[in-house]
Write an enzyme that holds these catalytic residues in place. Structure first.
Site: not given
Ligand SMILES: Nc1ncnc2c1ncn2[C@@H]1O[C@H](COP(=O)(O)OP(=O)(O)OP(=O)(O)O)[C@@H](O)[C@H]1O
Length: 392
Positions: A95, A97, A99, A101, A211
């Site tokens: 998850q 900020s 949405g 995943v 970021d």
């Molecule tokens: N391509 C991917 N493959 C596997 N897991 C993923 C992938 N992208 C995201 N995730 C999982 O989902 C989580 C949330 O990812 P997301 O990029 O939405 O947010 P974030 O980078 O942790 O935070 P923010 O949205 O604040 O930048 C990640 O920490 C990871 O565990």
């Protein structure tokens, strides 16, 4: 606490006034979005996506005559496709900020990650497709590549390659089962620098990430690292203080805070923070900067702040060399910070010196083996000689 928001006060109206063939804004969920591209990109909007019979007919395991394929090869899929692949959106893997995943498994057995973006976006469909098209052009083995997208039933989703070992942040701070070795960490630093090098120096036009943080570094099955979340300009849902700054607290370049100008050297600063996360296993929200400043006081200062999980399991000289690169990335003057190309070279040298050391050690080992063989032959010969002398 996070402080994320768009930097430039550029209005949506202003970006809409641009000609469709001028610099294309990169936006998701953004009203006040800014482009991370420093030069213009020529794309004619009406040709962004074509409803064509896709050559990738088995991507979701069925013929895809309804699928859109963007000019950059990113495939558009229907809500139903993704609903099925995510078992009706029950396969949450993370998850952010913006949405949730999900893990999506296709009929073919291929696995992808589906990021469902917040549905309150005021970004138009065409603009979303423009963004997808631009992101789809960025391909590198150290970037989490965008595979497809979905704009359907008021939902927007991005489909990425699946990274089965999750984020670096999770591995460093929330996972006791997997301990990253020193060699893994140097390789991860090198992978990240190669990913950024592609964005800064390989992509046309160049891309500033804005970021970089350990949560945006994802690892695949073989622990190779890839940079995620590049090229997206996102409005922060949790920007309570509306500081006007984009980035994440603990990683933001102080020069950017002071000047409101984000450059590639601000990405370098954030990468410097990640380097010290790899060395110390300390999160930037846990006073990492104080430890870094302490370590900067002497050439062996970093010895005191090495991750205890690495105690006795790393070559201290390598740690000092990586820390030196990290300190340069964090230099208070942007012009004194290295370029990403220089960072990659520096990390590569650490590895090369390791190989030279290993070669020297193995040469020394085989030399001493030969020496001891010669010595035993000498002993044997003198024994035979003395036996002969004793013969009547
Ligand atoms: N391509 C991917 N493959 C596997 N897991 C993923 C992938 N992208 C995201 N995730 C999982 O989902 C989580 C949330 O990812 P997301 O990029 O939405 O947010 P974030 O980078 O942790 O935070 P923010 O949205 O604040 O930048 C990640 O920490 C990871 O565990």
């Amino acid at each position: 606490m996070k402080k994320r928001a768009d930097l430039h006060g550029r209005s949506l109206a202003a970006s809409e006034q641009r000609s469709p063939t001028s610099s294309a804004p990169i936006r998701v969920n953004g009203v006040d979005a800014s482009t991370d591209f420093s030069a213009s990109i020529t794309i004619r909007e009406p040709q962004l996506a074509h409803k064509v019979p896709s050559p990738h007919s088995s991507w979701w395991g069925r013929p895809s005559k309804d699928h859109f394929v963007s000019a950059s090869g990113v495939i558009g899929y229907s809500y139903k496709d993704i609903q099925k692949a995510t078992q009706n959106f029950t396969t949450t893997v993370g998850q952010g900020s913006f949405g949730v995943v999900y893990k999506a498994v296709l009929n073919s057995g291929d696995t992808y990650a589906v990021k469902v973006l917040a549905s309150d976006s005021r970004q138009g469909e065409k603009e979303f497709q423009t963004e997808v098209c631009l992101l789809g052009r960025l391909h590198h083995r150290n970037l989490v590549n965008l595979i497809g997208y979905c704009v359907d039933r008021g939902q927007r989703m991005l489909i990425y390659e699946f990274m089965s070992n999750g984020s670096l942040a999770n591995l460093l701070y929330n996972n006791d089962a997997i301990i990253l070795s020193w060699e893994d960490r140097v390789q991860i630093a090198l992978d990240i620098s190669h990913g950024i090098e592609y964005l800064h120096e390989g992509a046309v036009p160049p891309v500033i990430h804005r970021d970089l943080k350990s949560a945006n570094i994802l690892l695949d099955l073989s622990m190779r690292a890839k940079v995620a979340d590049f090229g997206l300009s996102k409005e922060d849902a949790f920007d309570e203080h509306n500081s006007g700054l984009k980035g994440t607290y603990g990683y933001i370049d102080p020069v950017y805070i002071a000047t409101n100008r984000f450059t590639t050297k601000s990405d370098i600063y954030s990468f410097g923070v990640i380097i010290f996360e790899l060395i110390t296993g300390i999160h930037p929200h846990q006073n990492l900067m104080e430890y870094i400043n302490l370590a900067a006081m002497s050439s062996d200062g970093v010895d005191e702040i090495i991750d205890e999980k690495l105690a006795g399991k790393c070559e201290i000289q390598e740690v000092r060399e990586l820390a030196k690169i990290g300190h340069r990335c964090l230099h208070k003057f942007q012009r004194k910070r290295p370029t990403i190309g220089e960072v990659s070279q520096g990390i590569l040298k650490i590895r090369q010196r390791r190989h030279v050391r290993q070669d020297t050690m193995s040469t020394q080992a085989s030399f001493s083996r030969v020496l001891s063989r010669i010595q035993s032959q000498h002993i044997e010969l003198s024994r035979i000689a003395s036996m002969k002398e004793g013969d009547p």
